[in-house]
Each structure stands twice: as C-alpha cells, then as structure tokens.
Design an enzyme around this catalytic site. Structure first.
Site, PDB file in Angstrom:
ATOM      1  N   GLU A 192      -5.361 -32.816  19.182  1.00 18.93           N
ATOM      2  CA  GLU A 192      -6.187 -33.221  18.029  1.00 18.93           C
ATOM      3  C   GLU A 192      -5.339 -34.051  17.057  1.00 18.93           C
ATOM      4  O   GLU A 192      -5.240 -33.737  15.869  1.00 18.93           O
ATOM      5  CB  GLU A 192      -6.838 -32.001  17.367  1.00 18.93           C
ATOM      6  N   GLU A 315     -10.839 -28.220  25.478  1.00 21.25           N
ATOM      7  CA  GLU A 315     -11.324 -27.145  24.595  1.00 21.25           C
ATOM      8  C   GLU A 315     -12.842 -27.235  24.539  1.00 21.25           C
ATOM      9  O   GLU A 315     -13.386 -28.293  24.182  1.00 21.25           O
ATOM     10  CB  GLU A 315     -10.746 -27.277  23.178  1.00 21.25           C
TER      11      GLU A 315
HETATM   12  O1  AHR Z   1      -9.452 -23.243  19.579  1.00 17.87           O
HETATM   13  C1  AHR Z   1      -9.241 -23.199  18.204  1.00 17.87           C
HETATM   14  C2  AHR Z   1      -8.829 -24.542  17.614  1.00 17.87           C
HETATM   15  O2  AHR Z   1      -9.873 -25.459  17.742  1.00 17.87           O
HETATM   16  C3  AHR Z   1      -7.666 -25.235  18.272  1.00 17.87           C
HETATM   17  O3  AHR Z   1      -6.445 -24.770  17.815  1.00 17.87           O
HETATM   18  C4  AHR Z   1      -7.859 -26.655  17.866  1.00 17.87           C
HETATM   19  O4  AHR Z   1      -7.318 -27.565  18.790  1.00 17.87           O
HETATM   20  C5  AHR Z   1      -9.364 -26.772  17.705  1.00 17.87           C
HETATM   21  O5  AHR Z   1      -9.718 -27.367  16.510  1.00 17.87           O
END
Ligand code: AHR
Length: 517
Positions: A192, A315
């Site tokens: 991110e 994710e």
């Molecule tokens: O999964 C939780 C968080 O969500 C992670 O650390 C981040 O990459 C995303 O914003």
C-alpha cells in the site's frame, strides 16, 4: 440501542420460493487454464492476535505447541492446504526491520506497533519462526518487504540472509540456527505504497520499485517473483502508471487490495447480528470484485498483452466492526455463514479470472478480519470461512472447466448487485463443482449436464447454518465454550443421477461442493 440492533437483525427466514437452474458443464472445452493453488493463499500480519496467541504461543507455553507454534493450528492449516502465506504485513511490513527479529530471543528489540493498537512487538516471531512455519505446514512464503521506512540495502540483505548459501549473511543465518538457505519465491516490494506504505505517488513508487528490484538478487538457484505494491479497489491510475513504467523492469506481479467494507469512517456494521440490509450490502459489495478485477486486467492487457505480469489480490475479505470490548486496533471479528457465502462466491469468481489473476490472499489467517481460525486461550475454533476454503481446496491446481447457467440478481440497498447462484467447476482426478446459493428465501433446484460425461458417482458436502424447524440461519457461527461445531460441513444428501444428469436441491444460504466421477 442494543435491543434495537437485536430486533433488527435478520434471523432465520422461511423458504418462500424456489428457482430452477440448469447448468451445462463444458468438460470438452479445449485449452482451459489451471487454477493456480495460490488463489487460495493466506495473509498473516503482526496485527492484534494473529501472530502472538494465534500462530505463536512460544515454546514454554502451557498450550500444546510444536516448537512454539500452536499444535491445533498447525494441524488445521495442514488440513486446509495453504499454498502461500504472506507475512509480516500489511502496513506493519513497511515499519518492520528484519534484523530486529533474528538472533537470541532475549536480545531482540522491543518496538511499538504503531499501526495496530500501539502494542509492544517483542520480535520473538521473526524470519526463522516464519519460514520454519512455512516448511511445517508445507506452504510457500510470500515476504512483504519494507520500502516505506527501510532502505534498499536492508531489503537486499534480507533476501540474501534468507536465500544465499555463502557469504556473511549466510554465515549469520547459520549462526542463528539455520544452515540451509530457505526457498523464497514471492517477494513484495512495499505494501500500500499509496498509503500506510509511504504515501507515494504512482510515478515515484514505480521508480522506487525498479530500483529495489535490481538489488534483490537471486542466490543459489532461488528464483524470485517480484511483486509491486498495487492499487486499492478501483484506483486504475495506479495500475496504469505501474504498468507503463515497471513492465519489463523485473515486475513479475502487481498487487491489488479489495475489502468488503462499508467505509473507512464510522461503523462498518457488526460481524454478528447484522440486518437483512447489511447482509445484502455485504454480498453486493463483495461482488464488485468481479468488475474491478476485469477493469485492472483490461488495463494490464494494454501494456502486457502476453500476460507476463500477474495480478495478485494479496488482501481481500470482509471487514466489519471489531467485537465489542476488543482493541479497535486489533481488528478481531467473528465469522458467520455470511462470511462463508462471501468466500464461496468470491473464490468461484476468482477461478474465472486466472488468465491474469495469479494469487489471492484472504485477510487474515487467524484472529484478524475474515479469519480461517479463531483462538481464545487454549481453545481454537474453525470458522465457516475455513470450512469453505477446506471444501474448495480440491480446485487447487485443477484445470478450469467452463460452466453456463443463468441466475437472478439481487439488488442491495446500496445499489450493488449480486447473483443468487454462483457456480464454478474444475477437473483433477475427478470433476469438482462448487455452488453457492446466496438467497435467504429461495431454494434452487439444480440440474447439471456435462457435454459428454455420464456421471457414474456423485458425492458432495454442504455448509449452512443450522436448519432447525426447516429454517436456515445466516447468522450462524462457531464459538468458544463447546460451540465450535455449530457450522460445519456435512455430507450432501439426495443427489440424484438420472439419464446422465445430476439433480439436487440447493438450500437457501448454502455452499456445496460436488465430486463427480
Ligand atoms: O489487513 C489489514 C490492513 O489492511 C493491512 O495491514 C493493510 O495493508 C490494509 O490496509
């Protein structure tokens, strides 16, 4: 207020209708892709109780463990067949300094986990503990490197420490107890980077990626798959810029994050006792991923028509309010049949995009967000999402088989839509068909016919909330204190085969996987 929420929560609904679905399975279709096992990947972060309590209790714990890893969890993960595990974050990764997590445990640095609740991170779970876990559960490691607050040298040395067979880093590794290098294929270069990973512009990050990628070397025959930090949701500009600037510059994969979350401000809605509106909004939001993947893939096709760069959804999953009384920074949420339906529908969708989509990592493996597993002291429970991933693991590395069927769509109050029925099929030693009925009121009478195959035997498993009084509960979940088996798969009954066609009734709010021979 509490009373109101309970009164408004969607409870067991009666079946008020049924629909008929005809499914054509085109097993004779040529040149179909293999569904990469990595679509079933997991994510583990130093966040809340994911690592500590969840995976790692330490060798001296009274909780039964194998060299510090919870024994019950290790067994559950072995059964699950985890193809790849991402670590150490997430946002945590861009503040992680790997050198603080090696060597004698008592000498390791204690730091504040400023991303996640200000908890003290004692670094007792570091590189050795993670990579040894991967070997124990037979999974591929996916290391997420620090670009936001680290240096090129730090990440380059980490790769050397893990994978080189000679030199100072290899000697240090051996001194710390591991002579043989590990195999590490997947390397994330930042996370991110548009946000918690450094607040960068795509142009600036593209240049950084290219620079870092040069110095992350391949030692000793270890081939790296270098993943650039990708966009969030529908940030197509990020994808476009990265593809323009980093294609052909050692970028093997580009990541994407997409959560089923209502919004960053205010309530995201509860994981338990949700309303009918919240149920529909959740499914509608989850289904958006279909179009979002298509749109990112279309941009990637412009710069990389031969599809050499993979899209990695590293994710994804549901993100609700934390359970009352728990640390808001620890993202601990329960998991119901609603999560199971999101998982089943999403995985079916992912199968259809594997020409570009090469990995997906649900967030997160234990005690955080849409977890597979929850722990409380010595107790461990498997969530409905775990059961879906376990039932679906037959699709890992199987050949995709196209299916054709029609379905009604539900419109959620947000305006998002989602299908009543979601189906996907694959072929390995047998054919496997996964079916999801998202309707809470309509049973589906399903008839399945193959191009040529005349099924000799069909078996199946079904997952749904308890069916007391003929009703189904979408709110059903597994809990501690002897309620860990409230939701679990059972054998599917009443599957009929006649004239070469399979017929069955798909109950409301259910996930089914059939095996056809
Ligand atoms: O999964 C939780 C968080 O969500 C992670 O650390 C981040 O990459 C995303 O914003």
């Amino acid at each position: 207020m509490k009373k109101f929420i309970i009164a408004a929560a969607v409870s067991a609904l009666s079946v008020t209708g049924f629909a008929q679905v005809k499914v054509s399975v085109h097993e004779t279709a040529k040149d179909q892709p293999v569904i990469p096992a990595e679509i079933y990947g997991q994510f583990s972060e130093h966040l809340g109780r994911c690592i500590y309590d969840g995976i790692w209790v330490g060798k001296d714990s009274s909780i039964p463990n194998i060299d510090g890893y919870r024994k019950d969890l290790v067994k559950a993960l072995q059964d699950l067949k985890v193809p790849v595990l991402r670590w150490p974050g997430g946002c945590f990764a861009d503040e992680y300094h790997w050198m603080e997590g090696i060597g004698p445990v008592e000498q390791r640095t204690k730091v504040l986990n400023s991303n996640w609740g200000g908890t003290i991170e004692d670094n007792s779970f570091g590189t050795h503990e993670f990579l040894n876990l991967c070997e124990l559960i037979n999974t591929q490691p996916y290391i997420s490197g620090n670009v936001g607050s680290g240096t090129v040298e730090e990440l380059a040395k980490w790769v050397e420490y893990m994978t080189a067979d000679k030199g100072t880093m290899a000697e240090l590794r051996a001194k710390n107890g591991r002579k043989e290098p590990w195999k590490v294929k997947y390397l994330g270069i930042g996370n991110e980077s548009w946000g918690c990973g450094g607040n960068m512009t795509p142009e600036y990050y593209s240049d950084l990626f290219r620079r870092y990628a040069v110095y992350c070397r391949e030692y000793n025959g270890n081939e790296l798959y270098k993943v650039a930090s990708g966009s969030s949701e529908d940030d197509y500009d990020w994808t476009r810029t990265l593809m323009q600037k980093a294609t052909g510059k050692e970028m093997d994969g580009l990541s994407l994050h997409f959560y089923t979350v209502k919004g960053w401000n205010g309530s995201k809605g509860p994981a338990l006792n949700f309303t009918l509106e919240e149920y529909k909004n959740t499914l509608g939001r989850a289904y958006r991923i279909d179009q979002i993947v298509k749109n990112h893939a279309a941009i990637m096709d412009i710069y990389d028509p031969k599809k050499t760069v993979g899209l990695l959804l590293d994710e994804w999953g549901t993100w609700f309010d934390v359970e009352p009384g728990t640390n808001p920074g620890h993202l601990y949420q329960q998991n119901t049949m609603r999560d199971a339906l999101v998982a089943g529908m999403s995985l079916n969708l992912f199968h259809a995009h594997t020409d570009r989509l090469k990995m997906a990592n649900i967030a997160q493996i234990v005690n955080v967000l849409q977890s597979m597993i929850l722990t409380q002291g010595s107790e461990m429970i498997l969530t409905p999402s775990y059961h879906v991933f376990r039932m679906y693991n037959v699709h890992q590395d199987a050949t995709y088989v196209p299916t054709v069927y029609s379905t009604e769509f539900t419109t959620a109050p947000t305006g998002d839509i989602y299908p009543e029925i979601s189906i996907s099929a694959s072929k390995s030693d047998a054919y496997h068909i996964s079916l999801v009925n998202t309707s809470l009121t309509k049973e589906q009478t399903v008839e399945i016919a193959f191009d040529e195959l005349k099924p000799a035997s069909v078996t199946g498993e079904i997952l749904r909330g308890d069916g007391k009084d003929g009703k189904v509960s979408i709110q059903a979940y597994n809990d501690f204190g002897g309620k860990g088996d409230t939701v679990k798969p059972v054998a599917m009954k009443n599957i009929k085969v006649s004239n070469g066609k399979i017929s069955l009734t798909l109950p409301t709010a259910s996930v089914v996987v059939l095996e056809v021979k």
